[in-house]
Design a protein around this motif. Sequence first.
Motif: not given
Lengths: 401, 401, 401
Positions: A22, A191-192, A195, A199, A261, A267, B326-328
């Motif tokens: 991301f 967690s980023i 994720l 996806v 997150q 999300i 998508m996430c911070e």
Amino acid sequence: MDIVGQHIPLEIHEIASGTPVFDWTVPKQWTIRDAFVKNSRGERVIDFRAHNLHVVSYSCPVDTRLTLADLRPHLHSDPEHPDWIPYRTSYYSEDWGFCLAHSALQALPDDDYTVCIDSTLEDGKLIWGECLIPGATSDEIVISTHICHPSLANDNLSGIAVSIELAKSLLAASGSYYSVRILFIPGTIGSIVWLATNVERLQTIRHGLIAVNLGDTGHLHYKRSRRGHAEIDRVVEYVLHRRKDDCTVIDFSPYGYDERQFCSPGINLPFGCLSRTPYGQFPEYHTSADNMRFVRPEALAHSLDAYREIIQVLNRNGRFQNLQPMCEPQLGKRGLYGSIGGRSDAKERQMAMLWVLNFSDGEHSLLDIAERAGIDFEVIADAAETLTEHGLLARCSGSNA
Amino acid sequence: MDIVGQHIPLEIHEIASGTPVFDWTVPKQWTIRDAFVKNSRGERVIDFRAHNLHVVSYSCPVDTRLTLADLRPHLHSDPEHPDWIPYRTSYYSEDWGFCLAHSALQALPDDDYTVCIDSTLEDGKLIWGECLIPGATSDEIVISTHICHPSLANDNLSGIAVSIELAKSLLAASGSYYSVRILFIPGTIGSIVWLATNVERLQTIRHGLIAVNLGDTGHLHYKRSRRGHAEIDRVVEYVLHRRKDDCTVIDFSPYGYDERQFCSPGINLPFGCLSRTPYGQFPEYHTSADNMRFVRPEALAHSLDAYREIIQVLNRNGRFQNLQPMCEPQLGKRGLYGSIGGRSDAKERQMAMLWVLNFSDGEHSLLDIAERAGIDFEVIADAAETLTEHGLLARCSGSNA
Amino acid sequence: MDIVGQHIPLEIHEIASGTPVFDWTVPKQWTIRDAFVKNSRGERVIDFRAHNLHVVSYSCPVDTRLTLADLRPHLHSDPEHPDWIPYRTSYYSEDWGFCLAHSALQALPDDDYTVCIDSTLEDGKLIWGECLIPGATSDEIVISTHICHPSLANDNLSGIAVSIELAKSLLAASGSYYSVRILFIPGTIGSIVWLATNVERLQTIRHGLIAVNLGDTGHLHYKRSRRGHAEIDRVVEYVLHRRKDDCTVIDFSPYGYDERQFCSPGINLPFGCLSRTPYGQFPEYHTSADNMRFVRPEALAHSLDAYREIIQVLNRNGRFQNLQPMCEPQLGKRGLYGSIGGRSDAKERQMAMLWVLNFSDGEHSLLDIAERAGIDFEVIADAAETLTEHGLLARCSGSNA
């Protein structure tokens, strides 16, 4: 990860430094071998080997001699708790430092100090672990716990410990409706990464909880998901209320643990955070006092029970379709009638059947029905099971929220 | 209109008598030159030149001699306030009359009176004024004030005065998001004419306020729009609450000022009415006592401040889209992170950024976010500005309600 | 049915035993001619001719001699009310029995008893009655009352009596908007039969009430429909509140009378149940003490008034469309203006017109408007009538909920 893997089956994943995830990039890998400050007599007055919190995490390598005055800006202590070593990090800005008890800092004489941090910060990898307990469907409950500073007992190790025990009990049980995925990941970047690399899996995640701070003696706190009234929110609140636990429920805010997150707007998964005393609200937080004396076995066990009960209710909860929705079905010819007027339990079971039949229109979950009827969820769920066995009810697929 | 035009740029519009406007027809134009009642000695005992309220508005022409008994049904006074001249009109029914203080009425002796109303009621035109202050978009805020009896100071002239000062300050400022249109129109028929001749413009009107009774010493009253929870309603209530003004908020009802027309069911624009003491709730209402001693400069200034602040919040409020949802997003690499733990203000700014990022999903306005976060609107709006400058946010077009 | 048919026009329907109706089958027809228990001296110690509750309804035929010990399991009494004969049934399971006062049971000596139940249980038919009072539309209000044990006065006969009187008064009146259908049906199986044989009619049913327990001296109870906020629910609650009746309103639950069938999930009609003391909450319920001394004429009359008033409000309530929705219509040119400032009643009528005009956008019913305006429903309905006569309003078709 090795220790966790000794207790439960664990799949280890890795991702290389420099990989874009991301808006972020997987950082370099920090390896620390030794770190110390020696006085002019060669004595280690600050020693990483004595306590790993002594070195600021992610410190860059140092090998130099400094006066106390020059060293001082790199020394961190907490005057309010003079015997505790604070926990500090320097992610995302190149720096180095040592942490020590304020009493020890004040006792340091003027001297020439040898300063050494034997660390490397280089391309490597970020690793995490996953334990998947398969259920009847591929719909998932995710429990996520961070692993980035496990030498802190409540804020960090307690979440790992409860997650391991939860996994064990789920593996020992059978007939779970949901698959349960337990994530052991570094906070924020973990967690980023997860994720960003999962996806396509997100649409199968029905419920999630961040497991953290589960060993202190405070009461349970539940921080709602961003959605606020997702099924996970309603189930956690129902269970905490039913257990008559002292508990505090607060609304989502975009600060705290990895719910930041999982609940980011793109999300927006239904993840709450179930902890005992929250983030930063106990003085031992992020210090050497968050240790094995601070967490209590009975608190860990109590937290584990709540997690187990929540997963059990999630598994039994569902929306059902009454297959004979035109008028009441004739319960008598199926041997399901006649108990009203008998024992109180039989009467409650009978009423539970009528409630389940009447509100199983594909829109009301069993929890909705239990709350509306004022009947315990398990009695309602038992009635749904009986009616399903008699062909009068079928579970709807999909989420119940 | 001439006087208003000396203070602000004013576009004058007119429409001919007899023109159909929705269910109505533009009435004939009433011109009054003189009106009096003379006693038998030729003395003017009631004299339009002494006070223009002495003649009933829209009176038809009269030139006759009457005894007191025959004149009496045409004389209006208020026994409860014997020194005040009431204000009366006879729109839409052909009649004539005089208004006078009750004490003066009682002092009139039997006599033969010469009665003259030198008026004409003939085809002419209805005029109104508009002042448009252009903003970044063609979406409009409309402020509407009536001009039909400006010799009454609170209920009428105060609305004109505050609207003029508001226009001046908006013209002096820059960077307004909305265009602001200020209407100076006769009550009822003026708003009907304006709406009937601006049907195609209605869809660009986002918010509206009826400005009236803004000079008395009572506290502010806000009457909600018919919609009840339109953005204008929420912003006015937020601003009044934030100012810690004593204020009263009431729901819409289909009686009062021109909100009756702007909020009729086929129009249904989000127009509220922000006044001090409402319609008919002060004894001086529609009498000669509603004069320049009744309105107070500090009350006018206080009203003006509220209007300014409301327009400022409307201009800054908006729904935004997080462009990294998508996430911070990684704030650190943009120099936007790291202030947490610093001064309390910096921490609040940081939290404001996280709130704005998390809830800028195109559905929540900044006011929604401010209220949910418990952070002042301006801090939230500043955060949105900073994030927009860093390419992390984009304003959505359209209304925020 | 014959007696009901002497009071109002009644259409009699029948369906043969064995006919499948949804999940059920129309049962065999039970005919009882005589039933008794004789002692060894030939005296009838329990005698159906003396009281028809003495035999358990739907008892199979018996003709035998038994000792008291062997007879005893077939004898039912209520020790808590030793002088009352309980009412028992044995639907859907083949059995037989007698009911008697507990004092009489205790007085029975050991003896050889001749037991006779002269009944037949054979293919026959189930009958029910309907009275349709046509209205301006074919949309229906249904009033349903059960007829299965009319020898009980409150729980059963009172519902029949009030329904008959209601039908009479509706037949005598005219100009009803809705058609009203009154059903006289056996409980449970009767409503199942009616629903199964009228599936195509269900979409024309707009409102329904179950009429039961209408003669006792308790206050009115309203049990809401499954929908909870259907128009019938709002109207009943409005009327009970306006009458200042002592009353209790409870939410739907899937137990009680025939609302169980009308509100089953596949039917889900807006049926509430308006009774005095509900099901099972008076000690005389289902005993010989629920007799003509237990019901009171003034209670029956009070119940009837409530039913009448509810039907009147349902008939007048409606959603309307303002046919001049762009600004207010000019009431003056239609002679509808000018009363404001006059008598208080005239002012209320004027305000009622403005409320009706403003909110008649096809979405708000007159009841919505009455509640929002704080004006009595009849004044609002009168205003709607006046405006309709002047071509300013038209009633929308369909339901108002």
